[in-house]
Design a protein around this motif. Structure first.
Motif, PDB file in Angstrom:
ATOM      1  N   SER A  12       0.929  -1.304   0.325  1.00 40.69           N
ATOM      2  CA  SER A  12      -0.031  -0.119  -0.089  1.00 40.69           C
ATOM      3  C   SER A  12       0.873   1.216  -0.085  1.00 40.69           C
ATOM      4  CB  SER A  12      -1.201  -0.172   1.255  1.00 40.69           C
ATOM      5  OG  SER A  12      -1.444   1.610   1.091  1.00 40.69           O
ATOM      6  N   GLN A  24       1.008  10.171   1.463  1.00 41.30           N
ATOM      7  CA  GLN A  24       0.788   9.494   0.490  1.00 41.30           C
ATOM      8  C   GLN A  24       1.060   9.989  -0.851  1.00 41.30           C
ATOM      9  OE1 GLN A  24      -2.184   9.397  -1.776  1.00 41.30           O
ATOM     10  NE2 GLN A  24      -2.152   7.315  -2.373  1.00 41.30           N
ATOM     11  N   ARG A  48      -7.386  -0.225  -2.634  1.00 42.67           N
ATOM     12  CA  ARG A  48      -6.618   0.122  -1.836  1.00 42.67           C
ATOM     13  C   ARG A  48      -5.152  -0.095  -2.331  1.00 42.67           C
ATOM     14  NH1 ARG A  48     -10.520   2.637   2.773  1.00 42.67           N
ATOM     15  NH2 ARG A  48     -12.420   3.217   2.320  1.00 42.67           N
ATOM     16  N   GLY A  49      -5.007  -1.322  -2.307  1.00 42.89           N
ATOM     17  CA  GLY A  49      -3.612  -1.360  -2.144  1.00 42.89           C
ATOM     18  C   GLY A  49      -3.301  -1.960  -3.539  1.00 42.89           C
TER      19      GLY A  49
END
Length: 275
Positions: A12, A24, A48-49
């Motif tokens: 992630s 991020q 999300r990964g």
């Protein structure tokens, strides 16, 4: 490269961000730039990964090596000048398999340190570690699950020609009683209903391998063990799968921990125990 490895390990960009002290969005932009510079897609986006592509997996292996060399260079040039003796214990097969590379790199970074190596079975090594006779120990355990441990798959080693895999009772070359390789191999044969006899017993890997290479017996070894004139058993040989064991690295934390911990760091790289 460090951001790339963090993203690959964590799966992630969000989880990788605090590991490399970035946001991020900064991690995402870095990885986009890396993919653009290389002209390759390194990650599959999965919800999300992220997961490595086949090309990303190739880069990952090089990235880990590059980072390890980078860190070693910093230690060698700017780290503390360590002096003294590290007492290291390991079974014979681990010493021949993992120690040469770690010793070579450790000696380059810390030329003032003497490494004393003791080869013995894991039972005695654990005792010596507990009594303070060893600073660092690499031992065989029943299973992984602790810090600095990982599974170690086992397989049958047989001679390339004339291996007695069809003979009954099956002749075995084994370490002495107490060895987990021996215990798991015998349990696998008993579950498969294969009659066996212990033809050769030895506390030394050299003795076990000599009997196997001569075509006199078969025996359990760690996957990855190589020996001229031998091969790992294949399904056609009819031998049962052997349950894995585990390796564990033990490091003393009392007295002066800097020296044992420094040596252990190089072993972790060799054993792929790095986080």
């Amino acid at each position: 490269m460090r951001t790339f490895v963090a993203a690959a390990d964590s799966g992630s960009f969000t989880k990788a961000a605090p590991l490399v002290h970035r946001t991020q969005s900064a991690v995402s932009m870095q990885m986009q730039r890396l993919e653009r510079d290389l002209g390759r897609t390194l990650f599959h986006r999965e919800g999300r990964g992220v997961a490595l592509t086949s090309e990303g997996d190739v880069l990952y292996r090089y990235a880990r090596r590059l980072l390890a060399l980078h860190d070693e260079a910093l230690i060698a040039l700017g780290g503390p000048r360590l002096h003294g003796v590290v007492r290291f214990g390991a079974p014979e097969d681990y010493s021949t398999r993992y120690l040469p590379g770690a010793l070579q790199r450790f000696a380059a970074a810390h030329p003032g340190v003497q490494v004393d190596v003791f080869c013995d079975d894991s039972i005695r090594l654990r005792d010596k570690f507990r009594t303070g006779e060893l600073d660092v120990a690499l031992t065989t355990e029943e299973r992984a699950g602790t810090v600095d441990s990982r599974p170690l798959p086992l397989a049958w080693l047989v001679a390339e020609r004339g291996a007695p895999v069809d003979r009954r009772p099956l002749p075995l070359a084994l370490y002495h009683t107490g060895c987990l390789y021996r215990r798991n191999a015998l349990a696998a044969l008993e579950r498969a209903g294969i009659a066996y006899r212990v033809a050769y017993g030895s506390p030394s890997m050299t003795g076990v391998l000599a009997a196997i290479r001569a075509g006199l017996a078969v025996g359990p070894v760690a996957v990855g063990t190589t020996m001229e004139g031998c091969r790992l058993a294949m399904p056609r040989d009819g031998l049962p799968n052997i349950p894995p064991v585990a390796t564990r690295l033990r490091v003393r934390q009392d007295a002066a921990p800097a020296l044992p911990e420094a040596f252990a760091g190089f072993l972790r790289q060799e054993l792929a125990l790095l986080p």
